[in-house]
Scaffold this motif. Structure first.
Motif, PDB file in Angstrom:
ATOM      1  N   VAL A 248       2.820  -3.302   3.769  1.00  0.00           N
ATOM      2  CA  VAL A 248       1.947  -4.324   3.203  1.00  0.00           C
ATOM      3  C   VAL A 248       0.582  -4.221   3.863  1.00  0.00           C
ATOM      4  CG1 VAL A 248       3.883  -5.846   2.682  1.00  0.00           C
ATOM      5  CG2 VAL A 248       2.699  -6.074   4.872  1.00  0.00           C
ATOM      6  N   GLY A 249      -0.418  -4.799   3.211  1.00  0.00           N
ATOM      7  CA  GLY A 249      -1.764  -4.783   3.760  1.00  0.00           C
ATOM      8  C   GLY A 249      -2.666  -3.848   2.991  1.00  0.00           C
ATOM      9  N   ILE A 250      -3.440  -4.377   2.055  1.00  0.00           N
ATOM     10  CA  ILE A 250      -4.321  -3.562   1.234  1.00  0.00           C
ATOM     11  C   ILE A 250      -5.540  -4.395   0.860  1.00  0.00           C
ATOM     12  CG2 ILE A 250      -3.161  -4.212  -0.932  1.00  0.00           C
ATOM     13  CD1 ILE A 250      -3.593  -1.282  -1.837  1.00  0.00           C
ATOM     14  N   GLU A 251      -6.679  -3.768   0.790  1.00  0.00           N
ATOM     15  CA  GLU A 251      -7.911  -4.489   0.481  1.00  0.00           C
ATOM     16  C   GLU A 251      -7.756  -5.227  -0.851  1.00  0.00           C
ATOM     17  OE1 GLU A 251     -12.741  -3.751   0.168  1.00  0.00           O
ATOM     18  OE2 GLU A 251     -11.407  -2.091   0.712  1.00  0.00           O
ATOM     19  N   GLY A 252      -8.079  -6.520  -0.829  1.00  0.00           N
ATOM     20  CA  GLY A 252      -7.910  -7.350  -2.014  1.00  0.00           C
ATOM     21  C   GLY A 252      -6.482  -7.821  -2.236  1.00  0.00           C
ATOM     22  N   GLY A 253      -5.571  -7.527  -1.289  1.00  0.00           N
ATOM     23  CA  GLY A 253      -4.178  -7.915  -1.452  1.00  0.00           C
ATOM     24  C   GLY A 253      -3.943  -9.392  -1.182  1.00  0.00           C
ATOM     25  N   PHE A 254      -2.729  -9.847  -1.478  1.00  0.00           N
ATOM     26  CA  PHE A 254      -2.394 -11.265  -1.314  1.00  0.00           C
ATOM     27  C   PHE A 254      -0.889 -11.429  -1.178  1.00  0.00           C
ATOM     28  CE2 PHE A 254      -2.247 -10.377  -5.826  1.00  0.00           C
ATOM     29  CZ  PHE A 254      -1.155 -11.084  -6.302  1.00  0.00           C
TER      30      PHE A 254
ATOM     31  N   GLN B 103       0.597  -3.354 -10.384  1.00  0.00           N
ATOM     32  CA  GLN B 103       0.507  -3.670  -8.957  1.00  0.00           C
ATOM     33  C   GLN B 103       1.864  -3.468  -8.270  1.00  0.00           C
ATOM     34  OE1 GLN B 103      -0.812  -7.743  -9.369  1.00  0.00           O
ATOM     35  NE2 GLN B 103      -2.913  -7.239  -8.784  1.00  0.00           N
ATOM     36  N   LEU B 104       1.816  -3.061  -7.012  1.00  0.00           N
ATOM     37  CA  LEU B 104       3.019  -2.896  -6.208  1.00  0.00           C
ATOM     38  C   LEU B 104       3.108  -4.011  -5.169  1.00  0.00           C
ATOM     39  CD1 LEU B 104       2.967   0.956  -5.498  1.00  0.00           C
ATOM     40  CD2 LEU B 104       4.366  -0.249  -7.177  1.00  0.00           C
ATOM     41  N   PHE B 105       4.331  -4.459  -4.911  1.00  0.00           N
ATOM     42  CA  PHE B 105       4.559  -5.526  -3.934  1.00  0.00           C
ATOM     43  C   PHE B 105       5.823  -5.249  -3.137  1.00  0.00           C
ATOM     44  CE2 PHE B 105       1.975  -7.538  -7.156  1.00  0.00           C
ATOM     45  CZ  PHE B 105       1.107  -8.333  -6.422  1.00  0.00           C
ATOM     46  N   ARG B 106       5.833  -5.751  -1.917  1.00  0.00           N
ATOM     47  CA  ARG B 106       7.080  -5.861  -1.163  1.00  0.00           C
ATOM     48  C   ARG B 106       7.640  -7.247  -1.427  1.00  0.00           C
ATOM     49  NH1 ARG B 106       7.158  -5.614   5.318  1.00  0.00           N
ATOM     50  NH2 ARG B 106       6.422  -7.763   5.082  1.00  0.00           N
TER      51      ARG B 106
ATOM     52  N   ASP C 155       0.850  -1.189   0.000  1.00  0.00           N
ATOM     53  CA  ASP C 155       0.000   0.000   0.000  1.00  0.00           C
ATOM     54  C   ASP C 155       0.887   1.240   0.000  1.00  0.00           C
ATOM     55  OD1 ASP C 155      -1.768   2.054   0.427  1.00  0.00           O
ATOM     56  OD2 ASP C 155      -2.815   1.105   2.102  1.00  0.00           O
ATOM     57  N   PRO C 156       0.938   2.008  -1.092  1.00  0.00           N
ATOM     58  CA  PRO C 156       1.812   3.185  -1.120  1.00  0.00           C
ATOM     59  C   PRO C 156       1.370   4.279  -0.163  1.00  0.00           C
ATOM     60  CG  PRO C 156       0.430   3.115  -3.080  1.00  0.00           C
ATOM     61  CD  PRO C 156       0.212   1.824  -2.360  1.00  0.00           C
ATOM     62  N   ALA C 157       0.090   4.275   0.237  1.00  0.00           N
ATOM     63  CA  ALA C 157      -0.394   5.307   1.159  1.00  0.00           C
ATOM     64  C   ALA C 157       0.177   5.102   2.560  1.00  0.00           C
ATOM     65  CB  ALA C 157      -1.915   5.305   1.199  1.00  0.00           C
ATOM     66  N   THR C 158       0.179   3.863   3.035  1.00  0.00           N
ATOM     67  CA  THR C 158       0.719   3.569   4.371  1.00  0.00           C
ATOM     68  C   THR C 158       2.190   3.176   4.329  1.00  0.00           C
ATOM     69  OG1 THR C 158       0.087   1.230   4.235  1.00  0.00           O
ATOM     70  CG2 THR C 158      -1.546   2.775   5.131  1.00  0.00           C
TER      71      THR C 158
END
Length: 585
Positions: free
Chosen positions: A164-170, A203-206, A158-161
């Motif tokens: 990791v951890g975003i609605e619909g994330g995996f 999509q963005l990922f760590r 989540d670039p805002a926070t």
């Protein structure tokens, strides 16, 4: 009502005649290529000569040897880091190993990993995807420093926070050896795999390059241990791992957080922040911050096992890999497969390997083994007892997985702040499997009060298809379809005076429990969700007895269409929902 943990004290070092030793006198230097061996020489000198304190001069020290810094069998001793920063880069072993110490203080230093040579994780963007491969661009690098990079886990970001951890994330797990990869350019990496339909361009990922590899502190069998004023910027495994009969220890102002002003620092510890595998309890942490880790902030439990009767006085285990904890003479209680008491507790007489690769051992007891109700027994080894835990005034945030897992008894969790924990804030559970892990002896006498829970399940992780902030339940593998037990293995639990803000789904999923009370809590839900759930900010109860949801306050919100308590009528007894109100702010 539950009372939680009792207050207790930690004995401090008492060594008025001991000397003060300078680490620099043993070769510890900011100019050295490695300081592990020099620091160990200084510590061994302190142990042999009964020194009162070792002092490290301020500075940054490289730590490159594949050996831990050892504090072993030390008494009445202070390790004063002097504000120093220890920077590790190696291939194996924990950073610090503390074993068999008593009345020890470690304080005033920082721990880090060498990110310039070897990043622990990276921010990547999908620039191409198909069913058989995904192309990732490393956004913070023109040329990534390691061409033999490992891809172990990728998690939606989540670039805002900036976590990791975003609605619909995996998550996508490739295993400890990493996925099959090839470089397409200096900063574009192709990951090969099967069944990769969730990846989409943009999509963005760590991306984690380490996961449960080299822990920060490995601690076992210590008593009266204090860690204070320590900053952990990063490490290549869990920050803290506790095992053995450790008892009476505390964290004071121990912070796991990325250093300010370093944009590439997406992760702190590449595992749990603090993992208590087994202990004798009496642990306190106050005024700590745990954040940005790869897994749970605090996981406190003992390790159980599963076994089937194999003789008049014996059982044969399944998947018990830590057999060294089941020593002759150890007191073991047997529970039936549904966790109900079997009326058996006896000392171990002997242990014989049957199939060590499968974790199968024959354990013979002093007393005769009763007949099982179903196919076998759960083993509680009461050599260990992770209990009397106090967690106070701490900040748990922006980590992957859960905030805290409480798998013990006599626990108080108060005045803490939970924010943006990827898969929920609090998990109270116990369980066993035949091929993974078996953790916990149940939970009892837990008080959770005056905490703030803020957007703690952004991904929407759920149980029985129901997302939740708080989870109470079990996992059992005697019958894969049996997900609950009517025996209240989780009991005497109180949540009071907490504030829950922006629940994704349920406030709490309550199961396999007895005497559970939620009272005088406040629920505030101003933020809409992309996919609104009809059960948002509600409660769900199944396979439970004596649950009370009383005198709670909802701030009226269009995002909470059905505040209330939902239950399975066939498995729930003694449910009370009363005095709950919806009010304007």
């Amino acid at each position: 009502m539950p009372t939680g943990a009792k207050e207790f004290s930690i004995d401090q070092p008492s060594n008025p005649g001991g000397s003060v030793v300078r680490a620099a006198d043993f070769g510890v230097s900011a100019d050295a290529a490695d300081n592990v061996d020099a620091l160990n020489r200084a510590l061994e000198h302190c142990r042999k000569n009964g020194a009162a304190k070792l002092v490290v001069a301020p500075g940054t020290y490289r730590m490159t040897a594949d050996r831990p810094v050892n504090l072993e069998r030390m008494r009445d001793f202070i390790f004063d880091g002097g504000g120093a920063t220890f920077v590790w880069h190696k291939k194996r072993e924990a950073n610090f190993r503390l074993n068999g110490c008593e009345r020890i203080v470690m304080r005033n230093f920082k721990m880090d990993w060498d990110w310039e040579k070897d990043p622990l994780a990276s921010l990547v963007e999908v620039v191409g995807a198909s069913a058989g491969h995904v192309d990732f661009r490393f956004n913070d690098y023109e040329t990534f420093p390691r061409r033999d990079v490992r891809v172990i886990v990728v998690s939606s970001y989540d670039p805002a926070t900036k976590s990791v951890g975003i609605e619909g994330g995996f998550d996508c797990f490739a295993g400890q050896h990493g996925a099959e990869t090839e470089w397409l350019s200096g900063n574009v990496l192709r990951m090969h795999g099967k069944n990769l339909p969730l990846f989409r361009k943009g999509q963005l990922f760590r991306m984690q390059h380490y996961y449960y590899n080299m822990d920060g502190f490995a601690m076992s069998d210590n008593r009266h241990l204090t860690l204070e004023d320590i900053d952990i910027y990063s490490c290549a495994g869990s920050a803290f791992v506790i095992s053995g009969v450790q008892q009476y220890w505390e964290f004071r102002r121990v912070n796991i957080a990325a250093p300010e002003g370093m944009a590439r620092r997406l992760i702190t510890c590449a595992g749990d922040h603090c993992h208590i595998r087994r202990s004798r309890g009496f642990f306190r942490m106050e005024d700590c911050e745990f954040s940005l880790g790869a897994d749970d902030c605090l996981n406190a439990h003992d390790t159980s096992g599963y076994a089937e009767k194999s003789g008049t006085h014996s059982v044969t285990t399944r998947n018990v890999t830590s057999i060294d904890t089941f020593r002759p003479g150890a007191p073991v209680e047997l529970r039936h497969g549904d966790y109900s008491p079997a009326g058996f507790r006896s000392a171990i007489r002997s242990i014989r390997p049957v199939d060590e690769e499968k974790g199968m051992y024959e354990i013979t007891f002093e007393e005769p083994v009763p007949e099982p109700v179903d196919c076998g027994f759960v083993l509680f080894n009461w050599t260990y007892d992770t209990r009397n835990i106090i967690v106070r005034n701490c900040f748990f945030h922006d980590n992957r997985a859960r905030g805290v897992l409480l798998l013990g008894r006599d626990i108080t969790l108060e005045n803490n702040h939970f924010r943006h924990n990827d898969m929920g804030a609090v998990k109270i559970e116990t369980g066993y499997t035949f091929n993974l892990w078996s953790e916990g002896y149940g939970a009892d006498n837990i008080v959770v009060r005056n905490n703030r829970f803020d957007s703690v399940n952004p991904r929407g992780a759920g149980s029985d298809g129901k997302a939740r902030d708080i989870y109470m339940g079990v996992y059992m593998e005697t019958d894969p379809s049996t997900l609950r037990t009517d025996y209240p293995i989780l009991s005497n639990i109180l949540f009071e005076n907490n504030t829950f803000k922006d629940s994704y789904g349920l406030v709490a999923f309550i199961s396999s429990a007895g005497n559970v009370t939620f009272r005088d809590n406040t629920f505030v839900n101003p933020t809409p969700r992309r996919e609104p759930l009809p059960c948002r900010a509600a409660f769900y109860v199944t396979n439970a007895n004596g649950v009370r949801i009383v005198n709670n306050r909802y701030i009226a919100s269009p995002n909470v269409p059905n505040p209330g308590v939902y239950a399975d009528p066939d498995s729930v007894k003694g449910l009370v929902a009363a005095g709950n109100t919806v009010v304007s702010e």
